[in-house]
Write a protein that holds these residues in place. Structure first.
Motif: not given
Length: 469
Positions: A431-438, A443-464
């Motif tokens: 599961i940690f590996n999966l969190l790392f991948l997500i 980060e990789l989609i940030a230039p293309f889909m900035p809102e989606t990227s922010a939703k992923i990265l801003n809510k990332y606290d290890g499991h959320l």
């Protein structure tokens, strides 16, 4: 810090924006965001071209003052920029008498001083769509090859720019890739065009024929015409005519449509040669967007409103479709069916479903103190390198394809390890590996889909995480 200067062409304000121009904005924006992610000092310019015959005629048809009409249409382009989440630093308007006009007036004076402007009586075929006189080779079956309308035979006295004087220099700069033209086919077209013989181009029109524009210095009976005016925006916006432009000039990339290749690959470099300014480093030329295989046309009723698409599907879905579905330098087709298919397969069932699955499995799982396995780190690094390489050559669709390979790898990794099972082996590590991948995907989609990227990265606290598409 490396400075990078990116521009779109400036949109002509005779009509509200459609998805064709939205494509160019998004292509330039993803490049700007990517360069910023590398730590570069990016200046990203876009704007509107607001002078010329078509705009004046349209305003009259609507019984509006021309500047009032320009303000209205320019505001729509600003709205589109906001809706598309475009990260431009500046927006230039050719009606801006404080920022733009001084640059145009200085440019005209320099061209005159260098002997590159002269006056003559001219008779030729004038295309209102091109806002230019066109040569016989640009007329097919009596129609303009681009706008498919019959040109008007016009005889008048104008000021001309000595484009033919720069034929040899233009040929040399293209053959030696002084400006890198993307794709190569556009460069080859211009080389053939030069070899067939360049003629000088009209840089003014009589004020009694075209009453909306910048007066020729010293001759109020003539107005500086559209290409001498519009092309100047790339340097007027960064201070030409007002202060030093060396901080950002030359431009790193001009993003343009294929219908204005000739103006940007021949006339603009020749102007810069006359001025003694460096040439842009890259000119990226995209194709047209058709709708269900047909050219967009009001008469066909198939003009796609980008605002409606954004309202229905969200901005990142539209950005994703443009960048993934359409080959960057070729014509691309839009259909609601294709859009819906991409939306469902890649965003909902692909990225959105992966994030939702990992979120569900990560609840109540303690992954503190874990680090990602080496093979997981290596696959993420490989994909990042693939994305970066594709981005450096403006292959946006290939860059996204590589990221979606990481999404597919993550789905396969889940199926192979089955971390949802109660007694799954190394559940916390998986599961940690999966969190790392997500997190890497975010980060990789940030230039293309900035809102989606922010939703992923801003809510990332290890499991959320939450479903984001």
């Amino acid at each position: 810090m490396k400075k990078t200067y990116l521009t779109t062409s400036i949109a002509y304000t005779n009509a509200p924006p459609h998805i064709g121009y939205a494509l160019e904005l998004v292509q330039a924006d993803v490049s700007a965001r990517f360069k910023r992610s590398l730590g570069e000092d990016v200046w990203f310019l876009t704007g509107t071209d607001e002078h010329g015959l078509k705009i004046n005629q349209k305003a009259k048809d609507l019984n509006m003052d021309t500047i009032e009409f320009c303000n209205k249409i320019s505001a729509k382009f600003l709205d589109l920029i906001k809706e598309l989440n475009i990260s431009n630093n500046d927006f230039i308007r050719t009606t801006d008498q404080e920022k733009h006009w001084p640059g145009v007036i200085k440019l005209w004076g320099e061209l005159v001083a260098n002997g590159d402007i002269y006056e003559k009586e001219y008779e030729g075929q004038y295309c209102v769509g091109c806002e230019a006189f066109i040569a016989e080779k640009d007329i097919v079956n009596g129609l303009c090859a681009i706008h498919k309308k019959a040109p008007e035979k016009v005889k008048e006295k104008n000021y001309f720019f000595r484009l033919s004087k720069y034929s040899n220099q233009l040929l040399e700069y293209l053959e030696k890739d002084t400006i890198k033209v993307i794709p190569q086919s556009r460069k080859n077209e211009m080389i053939s065009f030069i070899k067939s013989g360049l003629t000088d181009v009209s840089f003014s029109r009589p004020k009694d024929k075209v009453e909306w524009g910048i007066p020729v210095p010293g001759d109020d009976s003539q107005l500086i015409y559209v290409w001498a005016d519009a092309l100047t925006n790339y340097i007027s916006a960064i201070g030409y005519g007002r202060n030093d432009i060396s901080s950002y000039w030359p431009a790193d990339v001009h993003f343009i449509g294929k219908d204005i290749s000739k103006f940007h690959l021949l006339i603009w470099p020749a102007i810069l040669m006359s001025l003694g300014l460096d040439l842009p480093k890259n000119i990226f030329v995209h194709g047209f967007i058709t709708v269900n295989g047909q050219k967009m046309s009001k008469s066909l009723g198939n003009v796609i409103d980008p605002f409606e698409l954004i309202q229905k599907y969200g901005v990142d879905a539209l950005r994703y479709y443009f960048l993934r579905e359409i080959t960057p330098t070729e014509d691309g087709d839009f259909s609601y069916l294709k859009f819906q298919e991409r939306y469902n397969s890649d965003l909902v069932s692909g990225l959105g479903n992966l994030v939702a699955r990992v979120n569900a499995m990560a609840k109540n799982i303690n992954t503190n103190g874990f680090i990602a396995d080496n093979d997981i780190v290596n696959i993420a690094t490989k994909v990042k390198n693939q994305r970066d390489k594709a981005m450096e050559s403006f292959k946006f669709n290939i860059a996204l394809s590589s990221i979606w390979e990481l999404i597919s790898f993550s789905d396969k990794y889940i199926e192979e390890n089955k971390p949802w099972e109660k007694d799954a082996k190394n559940k916390e590590q998986v599961i940690f590996n999966l969190l790392f991948l997500i997190n890497n995907i975010g980060e990789l989609i940030a230039p293309f889909m900035p809102e989606t990227s922010a939703k992923i990265l801003n809510k990332y606290d290890g499991h959320l995480f939450e479903r984001i598409c």
